[in-house]
Design a protein around this motif. Structure first.
Motif, mmCIF file in Angstrom:
data_model
loop_
_atom_site.group_PDB
_atom_site.id
_atom_site.type_symbol
_atom_site.label_atom_id
_atom_site.label_comp_id
_atom_site.label_asym_id
_atom_site.label_seq_id
_atom_site.Cartn_x
_atom_site.Cartn_y
_atom_site.Cartn_z
ATOM 1 N N GLN B 456 0.834 -1.188 0.000
ATOM 2 C CA GLN B 456 0.000 0.000 0.000
ATOM 3 C C GLN B 456 0.875 1.247 0.000
ATOM 4 O OE1 GLN B 456 -3.431 -0.012 2.710
ATOM 5 N NE2 GLN B 456 -2.546 1.817 3.611
ATOM 6 N N ALA B 457 0.584 2.195 -0.860
ATOM 7 C CA ALA B 457 1.262 3.497 -0.874
ATOM 8 C C ALA B 457 0.219 4.564 -0.613
ATOM 9 C CB ALA B 457 1.932 3.732 -2.207
ATOM 10 N N GLU B 458 0.564 5.470 0.299
ATOM 11 C CA GLU B 458 -0.459 6.354 0.811
ATOM 12 C C GLU B 458 0.119 7.737 1.126
ATOM 13 O OE1 GLU B 458 -1.878 4.757 4.444
ATOM 14 O OE2 GLU B 458 -3.514 6.205 4.668
ATOM 15 N N PRO B 459 0.105 8.653 0.169
ATOM 16 C CA PRO B 459 0.497 10.030 0.486
ATOM 17 C C PRO B 459 -0.481 10.630 1.500
ATOM 18 C CG PRO B 459 0.474 9.676 -1.865
ATOM 19 C CD PRO B 459 -0.168 8.486 -1.257
ATOM 20 N N PHE B 460 0.049 11.388 2.423
ATOM 21 C CA PHE B 460 -0.831 11.906 3.475
ATOM 22 C C PHE B 460 -0.530 13.370 3.768
ATOM 23 C CE2 PHE B 460 2.885 10.410 5.857
ATOM 24 C CZ PHE B 460 3.151 11.503 6.666
ATOM 25 N N ILE B 461 -1.475 13.982 4.400
ATOM 26 C CA ILE B 461 -1.287 15.324 4.939
ATOM 27 C C ILE B 461 -1.925 15.324 6.322
ATOM 28 C CG2 ILE B 461 -3.358 16.112 3.693
ATOM 29 C CD1 ILE B 461 -2.088 18.877 3.664
ATOM 30 N N ARG B 462 -1.211 15.880 7.284
ATOM 31 C CA ARG B 462 -1.734 15.939 8.655
ATOM 32 C C ARG B 462 -1.789 17.385 9.083
ATOM 33 N NH1 ARG B 462 1.871 10.849 10.181
ATOM 34 N NH2 ARG B 462 0.464 9.269 9.379
ATOM 35 N N LEU B 463 -2.971 17.856 9.332
ATOM 36 C CA LEU B 463 -3.170 19.266 9.662
ATOM 37 C C LEU B 463 -3.577 19.378 11.121
ATOM 38 C CD1 LEU B 463 -5.200 20.172 6.467
ATOM 39 C CD2 LEU B 463 -2.763 20.562 6.877
ATOM 40 N N PRO B 464 -2.839 20.155 11.903
ATOM 41 C CA PRO B 464 -3.157 20.266 13.326
ATOM 42 C C PRO B 464 -4.428 21.074 13.546
ATOM 43 C CG PRO B 464 -1.360 21.736 12.758
ATOM 44 C CD PRO B 464 -1.658 20.940 11.519
#
Lengths: 211, 495
Positions: B456-464
């Motif tokens: 599995q390849a999973e680009p992510f963004i985590r916004l506080p």
């Protein structure tokens, strides 16, 4: 660095900016190529750098050039310095920096001294008379250093490396690309000329002082 | 002076070298700074330079593109395989089985009876109106779509022979050849089949018994179809077996080694009493709802608009559970390192910086700071699989993450009276917990690489959702996770 601390609030910073913690932070900043940290470290070490390079060059402009070259190498390679291995980071850093500076002086000498090997004393120094008087106690450290700077580049470099830096003739020969015999010969002549220069200075001082 | 010994001269020289401080007033920082600017360009003081983070933009883009390409290529090849059957109608039982397989890939159906056969019949065949007296009656059945790649052609011929037997006027020779070839092809089919339902239509002992026996069967079948069921029941093995839903598979097919879809025609199945009543399916349902994963990947953190040249990382384990066919809930635990830079205005000036708190009434202004932290991350997300083919699926993932900061390190770059003075370093080992404080959004694909194992390849963004850390910074994180997931079989259910 300390010279910058003029106002009371700035002077209050002094305890903070001295000591290992601060040096360590400056090193960390230099590793990030941070100009502020580099400037602080430059201000902290420039006197030390000047003291070393000053003995190797007669020309003031060239001294500054060598110092700047040494600082550039220092900042480029500061990631190689491991401050965690030393209890006194400041001293370790200076020792590491000194090696860079001495090597820079040697490099500079080798680049510019192909025509200087075996150079004899200048006419001015040859004419210094040896009257056998002792004015040694009248000479300051500055005059001794200035006398060393009056030596020809080949004699001066060998004298500095052997006497001040404590290198052996083998090491000097390897660094300068000369034979051990040439190194010994240059050292001998450097001492001889240095005696003449100092004697001359002492004579002048002895002569002038009563006035 | 000339009497000065070498040792004395050396000693004096060393003392002078140690003690003399040359004048440094002529030295200036500006000259060195120019040199450094030429040879060591300074890190951009602020601003978000696109080029500097290009690997973190292009990396996920390339991964997604590769995944999309893989997905569509697989889809194209898949549709090519299934082209021969695409124009045909699918019988009730088989279509329901196929639908079930399509809609629920977690279930593998192994149909052991003819009912699961993807028997494909032309519209002409559906009425069962075949000119049986015509020697070429079976040609009417030639419109049967057969899957040649799976060796079903002969099976189709076998069905033709059965259909032809309804008339009772078929020539024996034609039947003989058909039956003989059928017996062979069914076995071959079982060997060659790949995936899908096993389908053996109208198989019985006669498949292996040769043409003569088949002729008898044909005749008896005809009697069954014409309503003489009593007589037929007594002697007709084919009808009897279908009625009782007993199945006599060729040895290889019976072992379940061959899984494939057989496309053929069986006019017997057109009879409601035979095709719907007597043929039942048996399926094996595998419960693969739970999965475990190992994930890792880089993490780029932006603490306040200053370009970051330090890359963090994430590594952790995940657990997921499928609530429905497409919706799953996922969680796990990650260990993360984050590195970030921030402007001085990102620092809460109302609180003195650590290290100055006991020294100054007011801490000096901070130009910018360099921070790093080690933390545990606990994500809780919902995943929706919005597209999939046989082995690959695309998904969107969204949820909330909790951060548990274990250690924070900061280097402050401060100045006094507009003159930069120093950098200062602090460290904080106090654990700080931020429950559900980060929005976690990702998009990715998962592809099967082995039995129960997928990549599995999973680009992510985590916004506080709130400020965090010792310096109350909003730490936006970008990156991608590469994961290997294992999906065990929780249970097997036969239906």
């Amino acid at each position: 660095m300390v010279a910058l601390l003029t106002s009371p609030s700035q002077k209050a910073l002094k305890p903070l900016i001295n000591g290992n913690h601060h040096i360590s932070a400056l090193i960390a900043g230099c590793r990030q190529n941070d100009r502020a940290s580099q400037k602080e470290l430059y201000e902290f070490l420039k006197g030390y750098a000047m003291k070393i390079c000053y003995r190797y060059q007669h020309n003031q402009y060239q001294v500054e050039e060598i110092v700047n070259e040494g600082f550039t190498k220092f900042f480029k390679n500061i990631h190689q310095f491991d401050e965690n291995r030393h209890l006194e980071i400041s001293m370790a850093l200076k020792g590491w920096f000194k090696r860079i500076l001495v090597n820079t002086c040697i490099d500079y000498y080798r680049k510019n001294s192909s025509y200087l090997h075996g150079q004899m004393l200048s006419e001015e120094t040859e004419k210094i008379a040896d009257h056998g008087e002792t004015g040694l106690d009248k000479l300051s450290y500055k005059e001794i250093i200035e006398a060393i700077r009056l030596l020809s580049p080949a004699y001066r470099t060998v004298f500095n490396l052997f006497v001040i830096e404590g290198m052996s003739h083998e090491e000097i020969g390897k660094h300068l690309g000369i034979s051990v015999g040439a190194s010994k010969s240059n050292l001998s002549k450097a001492r001889e000329n240095l005696r003449k220069i100092l004697t001359k200075k002492a004579e002048i001082k002895t002569y002038v002082e009563p006035i | 002076m000339s009497n000065l010994s070498d040792k004395e001269l050396d000693r004096l020289s060393r003392e002078a070298a140690d003690s003399y401080e040359p004048d440094t007033s002529s030295m200036s920082w500006s000259r060195l700074e120019q040199k450094l600017t030429q040879q060591m360009p300074e890190r951009p003081p602020d601003g978000f330079r696109f080029g500097r983070i290009s690997p973190y933009v292009w990396g996920p883009a390339v991964i997604l593109l590769a995944g999309a390409s893989f997905f569509f290529i697989k889809n194209i090849s898949y549709s090519k395989d299934s082209t021969p059957t695409s124009n045909s109608a699918i019988t009730t039982n088989s279509s329901s089985a196929a639908k079930e397989k399509q809609t629920d890939e977690k279930t593998i159906r192994i149909d052991s009876a003819g009912s699961a056969t993807t028997l494909i019949e032309s519209g002409k065949e559906n009425d069962g109106q075949v000119n049986n007296n015509d020697p070429d009656a079976s040609a009417g059945l030639s419109s049967v779509k057969t899957d040649l790649s799976r060796g079903i052609q002969s099976e189709s011929q076998f069905e033709k022979s059965i259909a032809g037997s309804k008339t009772g006027g078929s020539t024996a020779s034609g039947r003989n050849s058909s039956a003989g070839s059928t017996g062979h092809s069914v076995g071959g089919n079982a060997k060659a089949a790949g995936t899908g339902a096993i389908i053996v239509a109208g198989t019985n002992g006669s498949l292996n018994s040769g043409a003569q026996h088949m002729n008898e069967s044909d005749t008896k079948t005809q009697s069954t179809l014409t309503g003489t069921e009593n007589a037929a029941d007594a002697v007709d093995p084919l009808t009897t077996q279908r009625e009782k839903n007993t199945l006599s598979l060729p040895p290889i097919a019976a072992t379940g080694l061959g899984l494939g879809t057989v496309s053929g025609n069986d006019s017997l199945l057109n009879k409601p009493s035979l095709s719907k009543k007597t043929i039942k399916s048996k399926s094996l349902r595998l419960n693969r709802s739970l999965n475990f994963g190992l994930s890792f990947g880089p993490d780029y953190t932006d603490g306040g608009g200053i370009t970051n040249n330090q890359i963090g990382n994430n590594i952790g384990i995940t657990v997921g559970y499928y609530l429905t066919n497409k919706l799953s809930v996922n969680t796990g635990i990650f260990y993360s390192n984050k590195f970030y830079w921030a402007h001085g205005h990102g620092y809460n000036q109302s609180q003195p910086a650590t290290g100055y708190i006991n020294t100054f009434a007011a801490s000096p202004p901070i130009d910018y700071l360099n921070g790093s932290c080690n933390m545990w991350e606990l994500p809780l997300t919902l995943r929706y699989d919005f597209a999939h083919n046989e082995k690959t699926r695309f998904f969107a993932n969204a949820g909330l993450s909790s951060y548990f900061m274990m250690k924070q390190n900061y280097i402050y770059f401060i100045h006094t009276n507009s003159q930069r003075l120093a950098a200062w370093k602090t460290s904080n080992n106090q654990q700080i917990n931020y429950w559900f404080s980060v929005a976690d959004i990702s998009l990715g694909f998962e592809t099967e690489v082995g039995k129960g194992v997928s990549f599995q390849a999973e680009p992510f963004i985590r916004l506080p959702l709130r400020s965090m850390g010792q310096e109350n910074l909003r730490l936006n994180s970008y990156g991608f996770l590469l994961s290997f997931r294992y999906t065990p079989v929780l249970s097997r259910t036969k239906k």
